[in-house]
Each structure stands twice: as C-alpha cells, then as structure tokens.
Design a protein around this motif. Structure first.
Motif, PDB file in Angstrom:
ATOM      1  N   HIS A 157       0.717   2.026 -14.363  1.00 53.01           N
ATOM      2  CA  HIS A 157       1.743   1.543 -13.447  1.00 53.01           C
ATOM      3  C   HIS A 157       1.707   2.329 -12.137  1.00 53.01           C
ATOM      4  N   TYR A 158       1.528   3.648 -12.258  1.00 57.58           N
ATOM      5  CA  TYR A 158       1.487   4.476 -11.051  1.00 57.58           C
ATOM      6  C   TYR A 158       0.293   4.100 -10.182  1.00 57.58           C
ATOM      7  N   ASP A 159      -0.849   3.917 -10.798  1.00 53.92           N
ATOM      8  CA  ASP A 159      -2.066   3.611 -10.039  1.00 53.92           C
ATOM      9  C   ASP A 159      -1.915   2.296  -9.280  1.00 53.92           C
ATOM     10  N   GLU A 160      -1.295   1.316  -9.909  1.00 50.77           N
ATOM     11  CA  GLU A 160      -1.068   0.035  -9.242  1.00 50.77           C
ATOM     12  C   GLU A 160      -0.042   0.189  -8.116  1.00 50.77           C
ATOM     13  N   TRP A 161       1.058   0.855  -8.404  1.00 48.89           N
ATOM     14  CA  TRP A 161       2.129   1.014  -7.416  1.00 48.89           C
ATOM     15  C   TRP A 161       1.666   1.812  -6.211  1.00 48.89           C
ATOM     16  N   SER A 162       0.803   2.793  -6.398  1.00 43.59           N
ATOM     17  CA  SER A 162       0.455   3.754  -5.341  1.00 43.59           C
ATOM     18  C   SER A 162      -0.131   3.105  -4.106  1.00 43.59           C
ATOM     19  N   VAL A 163      -0.705   1.903  -4.254  1.00 43.30           N
ATOM     20  CA  VAL A 163      -1.325   1.226  -3.117  1.00 43.30           C
ATOM     21  C   VAL A 163      -0.532  -0.016  -2.704  1.00 43.30           C
ATOM     22  N   SER A 164       0.620  -0.213  -3.314  1.00 38.93           N
ATOM     23  CA  SER A 164       1.417  -1.417  -3.080  1.00 38.93           C
ATOM     24  C   SER A 164       2.194  -1.330  -1.778  1.00 38.93           C
ATOM     25  N   SER A 165       2.712  -2.468  -1.347  1.00 35.28           N
ATOM     26  CA  SER A 165       3.564  -2.494  -0.161  1.00 35.28           C
ATOM     27  C   SER A 165       4.883  -1.778  -0.419  1.00 35.28           C
ATOM     28  N   HIS A 166       5.331  -1.740  -1.664  1.00 36.96           N
ATOM     29  CA  HIS A 166       6.536  -0.966  -1.984  1.00 36.96           C
ATOM     30  C   HIS A 166       6.305   0.517  -1.717  1.00 36.96           C
ATOM     31  N   ALA A 167       5.165   1.019  -2.143  1.00 41.09           N
ATOM     32  CA  ALA A 167       4.856   2.434  -1.923  1.00 41.09           C
ATOM     33  C   ALA A 167       4.625   2.735  -0.454  1.00 41.09           C
ATOM     34  N   TYR A 168       4.252   1.715   0.290  1.00 44.30           N
ATOM     35  CA  TYR A 168       3.926   1.854   1.718  1.00 44.30           C
ATOM     36  C   TYR A 168       5.162   1.745   2.615  1.00 44.30           C
ATOM     37  N   ALA A 169       6.284   1.341   2.056  1.00 46.39           N
ATOM     38  CA  ALA A 169       7.444   0.942   2.848  1.00 46.39           C
ATOM     39  C   ALA A 169       7.919   2.023   3.809  1.00 46.39           C
ATOM     40  N   THR A 170       7.886   3.280   3.414  1.00 48.99           N
ATOM     41  CA  THR A 170       8.398   4.354   4.266  1.00 48.99           C
ATOM     42  C   THR A 170       7.319   4.961   5.145  1.00 48.99           C
ATOM     43  N   VAL A 171       6.138   5.197   4.600  1.00 41.46           N
ATOM     44  CA  VAL A 171       5.086   5.874   5.365  1.00 41.46           C
ATOM     45  C   VAL A 171       4.386   4.928   6.334  1.00 41.46           C
ATOM     46  N   SER A 172       4.742   3.659   6.323  1.00 46.86           N
ATOM     47  CA  SER A 172       4.146   2.705   7.248  1.00 46.86           C
ATOM     48  C   SER A 172       4.377   3.143   8.688  1.00 46.86           C
ATOM     49  N   PRO A 173       3.329   3.385   9.458  1.00 54.78           N
ATOM     50  CA  PRO A 173       3.523   3.745  10.869  1.00 54.78           C
ATOM     51  C   PRO A 173       4.257   2.660  11.644  1.00 54.78           C
ATOM     52  N   MET A 174       4.028   1.395  11.282  1.00 58.17           N
ATOM     53  CA  MET A 174       4.720   0.307  11.963  1.00 58.17           C
ATOM     54  C   MET A 174       6.211   0.369  11.709  1.00 58.17           C
ATOM     55  N   PHE A 175       6.596   0.621  10.463  1.00 58.02           N
ATOM     56  CA  PHE A 175       8.035   0.725  10.182  1.00 58.02           C
ATOM     57  C   PHE A 175       8.659   1.871  10.962  1.00 58.02           C
TER      58      PHE A 175
END
Length: 680
Positions: A157-175
């Motif tokens: 589950h962690y491996d799948e989540w780690s590259v997901s848009s959910h995991a990206y939500a905060t560190v996204s430079p665009m956000f």
C-alpha cells in the motif's frame, strides 16, 4: 523604514490619545469622515505618527504589519523631524510632552512623579532565532503517525501511495505557487481553504503559513496520507470543502476499515507469538501495530471522496466538480463507485480488483489474499517536483529537502560517467561535495525516476480508458488546389464523469493535435501546435498577440476556463477566479446573492468545454488549398495531448523555469492515429 499610509479614523484615535497625554484641550472642527484637518493640539504628520507608533510598539498592531526594523534603525539626524521625536529615541514618552511644560509630560501635576527608575528606556535586545525543538518529530508521530510507520505492515500500500497524486498534494510545486499567489492576491482572505485538502495534517497542527513546506514535519509533507482517510470517524457529507478532522493518536490507536477486520483480529489474538507491539509501553523487539479497528462505511462508498473532490471556493465557483458529475452519471446509476475505477485492478476501468495479502508481519505475508484496493489512485496527473523530494522514498530521508533542491539531477551527479570526469577545481554545495553522498543520492534519484515513469504510464492508461478519437471523416473530396473539410469525433467512453474532469481551478488541458504531411514528407498544416512559450496559440498566447505566430483558429481544446465580467460589455477569460476588472483589491468573501439562485456567482463563472459521460463532440477543420499543391499520398496524424496546467497560468503564479520545463517534458500523449489518403 516602510511608509504605510494609515486610515484617517486611526489617526483621529491616536491624536486624541496624544492630546490626553499632553494635557492640552482638543477641539476637532470636523470628523475624520469629512477628510478635513483637525485643530487644537499641535499635530504630528502621518510619518511622525508612524515613527512614534513604532517606537512604542503600537504602530504594527494598528496597521497589521510586522516590524521590519528595530528602534536603532531610526536615524536621529533627520533635520525635518521635531526635537520631541529625536528625544523619543531615548525616552519614548518624550514624544508626548508639551515643549513648554518642561520634562514632566503632565505639567508637574503627576501624582506618580518621582516613582520608578530614572534610567531611560532602552530598545529591546534583538531576539535570537528560535531553535527547532528536537522532540517535534517524536511528538508529531505520537499524534499523527507518518505513512512510513504504516509501511512496516503495509509495504504494498505504501509503495503504491508514495507516487500517487494524494501523496503529491502538498509537495506539488504548483500547489505551493498557486496557494501563495491566491493568498497574496486576495490579501489572505482565502484563509486555509486550499490547505484543508492538500495538507490536512498541517492544517490540524495549525502550522503557520510562514513555515516553509521544506521545514515542516515529514507527515505534513505527505499530503493526503494514510490517517487522512483511516483516522476519521465522522461522515462529513458532500459540502465540507475538505474540512475533516483526523482523530489524533499514535500508531497503536484504532483505524477505520472497509473490510471485515478478521485478519487484524487474528493477528492481535496471537500478538505475542507474532511479536507485535500493541501499546507504546512495550519494550524489546517487535512490530508496532494498531490495537484495533472499526468499520467505517464511507470508505466503501464514493461519498468519502466528496469532501475534497466537490469543492466550491468562497464566491461560489465549483473548483472541483467531479463528484457532482459522478452522482448524475450512468456509472452511479449502475452502482459503480469511484473506487471501482480509481482503485481497481485496471487504471480507469471498473474491471474488478486485484487480490493480495493485506499485511506483512516480520517481512512475510500474513493471512489469506483478499480484495486489494490499489492506493496509486489512478488518475491523469504527474509530478513536476524534484525527484529527490517526490515520490516519497524512505532512503531520501538521509538528506533534507533543502539539500535535495541543490542536487543537480540533470547534470548527472552521482553517475559513474560524471564521477570519472570530476576534477579538483569543481565545486559542489554541501553535502554534495562528498562523492559517496552523490552516488547514494543518485540511487534514490534513479529509483524515483523509474517510479515516475511507471506512474506516467498509468496516467496515460487512465486517460485512454475515457477517451477515444475516431478516424477522420471527410466532408469534401481531397483534390489538388482545393481546401479540404474534415472532422474527428472525440468520444468520452467513460461512464463516470466528464472528459476531462478534476480540479477546474488548475484548468487541466486536453486538446487535439493533428498534422498533415504531404508526399514530399513536409508538414503543410497543423492544429494544436504550441508557441515559443509552450502555450497553445489561442487568446492567451503572447506570441499570437505580438503577431509572431498565427492564431490556431481551429483549436479543439477541452479545457474549462474562468470567465469574469468586464466593467462594460461581455465577459472575458481569466487564469484565476479573481475579478480584477471590477475590484483591484479582490477579497474572497461569501456572495450577497445565493449562488443557487443565479446558478453561478456574480461577475465570475466557469466556461465548461468538457464532454459528458458517453457523449461526444466533433472537431471540425478546414485545411486550406495551399496545403494541397502536389498530387499523391498524404498522411494525416492525430493525437490527444494532456497537460495538468497551462503555461500562461504557470507564469502568472511565478513558476520557476524548471517547473515549466518538467511540466512540458512529462506531457502525456494518447489516442495516436495516422490515416493515409490520396489527393488527385
């Protein structure tokens, strides 16, 4: 010193206050609203009032600004300033004295005269920067466990989540850029609206906006992390706008589940044999585990997605509309859930679920294989962050996020070829001046880039699960020296929502790019092309506006855009939902007229171009006669291109060149097709 023009009402209050201190009568001839000068006391100028306010520490509170300089920065040699302001640098109360009354500001009638110290007040000592609490991470983990803590039992589950848009939500430079731009343009009135969905743990920790994402606890950088969905125990309905409460607790606290929980119950029943730690007081070796679970029905339904995927910003604009589209879709009527397509075995399709072990104990699969919900959360997005920061990788924690940002992954640092050619004169920022550290970092970069490439493939599969482009339909016969009219039918073959959907605030682009190649191999016509700034050649293109490139008159673009009303006439497209045409100081506040009455907020609305489920649109083109100069076989090639952000929008929010470069490098192309036809 920054000059801030104060409000007249504030000046009136401060002037009255000054008159009481000086013991002089005060007789105003007009109110502050009249905009006229006050009489009575010897008045101070606006600049003098501000300087006195800063000396007393009240100016910043009155005007809502943070001090930018200490008292020592006020220079006493300003010839235009009265002596009483110069004296205030020694004694702040001297500024309020009547020059004719001597040293006593109350004219000798002060009953407290002579009491206290006669020493002049001194400016406060400069504050030393606060050191980071070394226990911060431990305390945070005790309340909001990181996804890495869950990884011990749920590595898949962690491996799948780690590259997901959910995991990206905060560190996204665009956000980060988007949220900062909105905050500045609306004078902060947007509040923590965006953060509630993109960084729920940081919101609940009440981390100030002044704290960089790079310096926040790791769990706050995880965006929509495990506990965001599995540590809530209330159903927040369809209109919470991301405002959900995570139940604080350490790794041992119960978690919400959608299954029967039989596997966890069996493992806990043999906790000692399985070497499981069920509470924080246990010592010795063992694997920490939550000591219980509870069935949380929303996890099994699409409504769990609504709080962040059906969002309306303050003026009433629906920035996230996918859940509303789903509720009225054929998929919802058939009982297909969001999870069936976005967490199933096949990206974007309700084709069942994979079966696998839910957990591992001591590195070995535990229990019987069961239905596995994929935590990649299939979607069309992709990352433009530095590959040392995203995807989340436990090995990347050997270096800080700030250090990762100084690692030049494009230059080949850490590769064998690069390291063989390093000379003594080459300089690197710390810690990259160590060759072993560069090599270790390169391993992380390579692993993360491989995951990003895989995720990009899943994104293309998700898009192709919903999009289909037909063969060209010719409305006229292809002939030399004659224009050709043709069309492409673009279908949304998805039953769940529009094509495209998602965050309309980010305005994802999905457009048709077609090109005609003549018998000599020359490209003689194209639509959906980009200008020198990588913008589509529509009204947002600077190159088109300057006449450097022709406007793409036949552009087929499914991007939804903001429309704002002008002072006169019709509305116009805008990159942000802020109407600067009517209000130069845009505050985001609830509208006075119910949006339900207008069906859209006043002065701002959305212009949708997307295709509804199982519907279609036809892209029609007219290829000019100049393209058909010679007879023979012509090739017409087409593709759909997907990009999560338009370039003009990225420039408006001050995106870096690297962000723009990565956005275009990772653009996704789908529905490739070529058709050859004869021209006689």
């Amino acid at each position: 010193m920054m000059l801030i023009t104060p409000r007249r009402e504030t000046l009136a209050i401060l002037t009255i206050w000054l008159s009481l201190w000086s013991g002089l009568a005060f007789t105003p001839l007009a109110t502050a609203d009249d905009g006229m000068q006050f009489r009575g006391q010897q008045t101070l100028s606006d600049q003098e009032l501000l300087e006195v306010g800063q000396l007393l520490g009240v100016g910043n509170r009155l005007y809502g600004r943070q001090p930018e300089a200490s008292v020592a920065t006020i220079q006493p040699n300003n010839s235009r300033r009265p002596d009483r302001l110069v004296a205030a640098e020694i004694d702040p109360l001297a500024a309020f004295a009547d020059p004719s009354a001597g040293a006593d500001p109350l004219g000798g009638d002060d009953p407290l005269a002579g009491l206290g110290s006669n020493e002049p007040l001194k400016p406060p000592a400069a504050k030393t920067p606060e050191k980071k609490d070394p226990h911060e991470g431990l305390w945070t983990e005790e309340c909001y466990p990181s996804a890495e803590s869950c990884r011990a039992c749920h590595p898949k589950h962690y491996d799948e989540w780690s590259v997901s848009s959910h995991a990206y939500a905060t560190v996204s430079p665009m956000f980060q850029r988007f949220e900062q731009a909105i905050t500045e343009l609306t004078e902060g009135t947007v509040g923590y609206f965006c953060m509630r969905c993109h960084s729920p743990v940081a919101t609940q920790l009440e981390i100030p906006r002044t704290v960089s994402i790079l310096d926040q606890p790791p769990v706050a950088r995880e965006g929509v992390t495990c506990i965001t969905c599995h540590r809530i125990n209330e159903h927040y309905g369809r209109s919470s706008n991301g405002d959900r409460r995570i139940e604080p607790g350490n790794i041992h606290a119960p978690v919400g589940r959608g299954g029967d929980g039989a596997g966890l119950a069996a493992a806990l029943a043999n906790a000692e044999k399985n070497k499981l730690k069920t509470h924080s007081g246990q010592k010795g070796a063992g694997q920490a585990i939550h000591n219980g679970s509870y069935f949380f029905e929303p996890l099994t339904k699409s409504d769990i997605c609504a709080s962040c995927h059906q969002v309306a910003v303050h003026p009433g604009i629906s920035l996230e509309v996918v859940h509303a589209q789903y509720r009225s879709s054929p998929a919802a009527k058939c009982g297909i859930s969001c999870q069936d397509c976005h967490m199933g075995a096949v990206p974007g399709k309700a084709a069942g679920y994979e079966e696998s072990h839910i957990a591992e104990i001591s590195g070995k699969p535990y229990g019987n294989p069961k239905k596995h919900s994929n935590h990649t959360f299939w979607g069309p997005g992709y990352s433009i962050a530095h590959p040392g920061i995203f995807p989340h990788n436990p090995k990347a924690k050997a270096f800080t996020p700030r250090q990762w940002l100084t690692f030049d992954d494009r230059a080949g640092w850490g590769t064998e070829e690069f390291e063989r050619n390093v000379t003594k004169g080459m300089q690197f920022p710390k810690p990259w001046d160590n060759a072993d550290d560069r090599r270790d970092a390169r391993k992380v970069i390579d692993a993360n880039n491989a995951k990003l490439d895989q995720k990009r493939g899943y994104s293309a599969m998700t898009l192709e699960a919903g999009a289909q482009v037909s063969d060209p339909v010719f409305y006229t016969t292809p002939q030399v020296g004659m224009p050709l009219k043709l069309g492409y039918r673009v279908d949304n073959i998805s039953t769940g929502h529009n094509l495209p959907t998602g965050s309309l605030g980010a305005q994802p682009q999905l457009w048709l790019n077609a090109a005609l190649i003549n018998p000599n191999g020359q490209r003689v016509w194209e639509t959906g092309y980009l200008d020198a700034n990588a913008d589509l050649c529509d009204m947002h293109s600077v190159e088109v506006a300057k006449g450097r490139i022709p406007r793409d008159k036949g552009l087929f673009n499914l991007q939804t855009k903001f429309l704002i009303n002008n002072v006169r006439g019709t509305d116009r497209e805008a990159a942000l939902p802020l109407n600067f045409s009517l209000d130069q100081l845009v505050f985001l506040r609830p509208g006075a007229v119910p949006v339900s009455v207008l069906n859209h907020p006043p002065l701002i609305r959305m212009e949708a171009h997307s295709i509804a489920p199982l519907d279609h649109r036809v892209a029609k083109y007219t290829i000019p006669a100049e393209a058909f100069q010679v007879p023979g076989p012509y090739r017409l090639s087409v593709r759909m291109r997907s990009r999560t952000e338009p370039m003009y929008f990225m420039r408006q929010i001050n995106s870096t060149p690297d962000m723009i470069r990565r956005m275009n490098e990772r653009m996704i192309d789908i529905c490739h097709d070529s058709h050859t036809f004869m021209v006689r």
